[in-house]
Design an enzyme around this catalytic site. Structure first.
Site, short mmCIF file in Angstrom:
data_model
loop_
_atom_site.label_atom_id
_atom_site.label_comp_id
_atom_site.label_asym_id
_atom_site.label_seq_id
_atom_site.Cartn_x
_atom_site.Cartn_y
_atom_site.Cartn_z
N LEU A 37 0.85 -1.19 0.00
CA LEU A 37 0.00 0.00 0.00
C LEU A 37 0.89 1.24 0.00
O LEU A 37 1.89 1.29 0.72
CB LEU A 37 -0.89 0.03 1.24
CG LEU A 37 -2.21 -0.76 1.21
CD1 LEU A 37 -2.88 -0.70 2.58
CD2 LEU A 37 -3.15 -0.24 0.15
N ASP A 38 0.51 2.25 -0.79
CA ASP A 38 1.23 3.52 -0.77
C ASP A 38 1.13 4.15 0.62
O ASP A 38 0.15 3.91 1.35
CB ASP A 38 0.64 4.49 -1.80
CG ASP A 38 0.95 4.08 -3.22
OD1 ASP A 38 1.90 3.31 -3.43
OD2 ASP A 38 0.23 4.54 -4.14
N PRO A 39 2.09 4.98 1.01
CA PRO A 39 2.03 5.62 2.33
C PRO A 39 0.73 6.39 2.59
O PRO A 39 0.23 6.38 3.72
CB PRO A 39 3.24 6.57 2.31
CG PRO A 39 4.21 5.90 1.39
CD PRO A 39 3.37 5.27 0.33
N MET A 40 0.17 7.04 1.55
CA MET A 40 -1.06 7.80 1.77
C MET A 40 -2.28 6.92 1.96
O MET A 40 -3.32 7.37 2.45
CB MET A 40 -1.31 8.76 0.60
CG MET A 40 -1.80 8.09 -0.66
SD MET A 40 -2.31 9.26 -1.96
CE MET A 40 -3.83 9.90 -1.28
N ALA A 41 -2.18 5.66 1.58
CA ALA A 41 -3.33 4.75 1.62
C ALA A 41 -3.47 4.10 3.00
O ALA A 41 -2.50 3.90 3.72
CB ALA A 41 -3.20 3.69 0.55
#
Length: 300
Positions: A37-41
């Site tokens: 998962l991307d950090p923002m997710a």
């Protein structure tokens, strides 16, 4: 400690960091996650511990579910709100227009992967090239959007939310960018929450804080999911005591002596001992008459 803990990953944290925190909380050194998962997710991040990590490469391919918020009138180099702004425009999109735009993205579509992704070009990650200011040609890849529904629309803020069920390899950031192009005003991904991955949903997840509380009470087993849950897409196969010993020692099993409980087919099987204990994963190659050992479950 062998099994799976599904984390509800928090925002502004990498998947690697989330796993590192989970290792410290549980005291288990061996751990790996399924689906970055991307950090923002935020949302579903299955983490395999102990002997379960040996099965990471054999997890069945599942669709993934997301809830995404998209902001109109803006484009960035990362296709989300964390990137450098490329363009700004006055967006005047209505709910009906957004609904109509979604229609073109349901079913099988072609997507161009974003430059800020973990895909490689000549052995170099695309995001590394992007950080150096380089852009390379990326061929469009087929993906499948099985569900794409508008769940909220804020006409004043020019933002809307979508519920997505899609095939592995689908980039929601790219979907946001493509929708912005279709609407003629540009768009970026403003927030992303994964609701389903590797066969697990948010209902089965715990936050790192909750995981810490379980550990303090000595109740980690309450949030540990058996490894075989992640392998349920493969048919089950029960073997005799003698076959269980042979399988556990890495020996292939004669298919003619196995009770498949249905039509024998090529592919992976979950193998269980006579007492119902999960032994590991076997594979029946096409045109062969032996079940080969692919992974045996071990505590470490």
């Amino acid at each position: 400690m062998t099994g799976i803990i599904c984390l509800d990953k928090q925002e502004h944290m990498t998947s690697f960091s989330a796993v590192a925190h989970a290792r410290r909380i549980t005291g288990e050194k061996k751990a790996g996650h399924a689906g970055t998962l991307d950090p923002m997710a935020t949302g579903v991040l299955p983490v395999l511990f102990g002997g379960a990590t040996r099965f990471l490469d054999f997890l069945p391919v599942h669709d993934k579910g997301y809830c995404a918020r998209i902001h109109l009138g803006l484009t960035t180099d990362t296709l989300d709100t964390t990137g450098a702004v490329l363009t700004r425009s006055e967006a005047c999109v209505t709910r009906a227009q957004a609904e109509q735009a979604l229609c073109a993205f349901r079913g099988e579509i072609l997507q161009v992967p974003p430059m800020y992704s973990a895909l490689s070009k000549d052995g170099v990650r695309l995001y590394e090239l992007a950080r150096r200011g380089e852009e390379v040609e990326r061929p469009a890849r087929p993906v499948t959007i099985r569900r794409l529904e508008l769940t909220a629309f804020d006409e004043q803020a020019q933002e809307f939310e979508i519920d997505v069920l899609c095939s592995k390899g689908t980039y929601i950031r790219t979907l946001a960018d493509d929708l912005g192009r279709a609407l003629g005003c540009g768009a970026v991904l403003a927030a992303l929450r994964r609701t389903y991955a590797a066969g697990f949903s948010l209902r089965e997840c715990v936050t790192l804080e909750e995981l810490g509380s379980f550990a303090e009470r000595g109740e980690l087993s309450q949030c540990m999911i058996p490894l075989e849950r992640a392998l349920e897409a493969y048919p089950a196969l029960a073997v005799t005591e003698a076959q269980a010993v042979r399988f556990s020692n890495g020996g292939a099993l004669d298919a003619q002596r196995l009770r498949f409980g249905g039509q024998k087919r090529a592919g992976f099987y979950r193998v269980y001992g006579p007492q119902g204990a999960f032994l590991g994963l076997g594979e029946m190659p096409e045109y062969e008459n032996e079940l080969h050992v692919r992974r045996v479950l071990q505590d470490r």
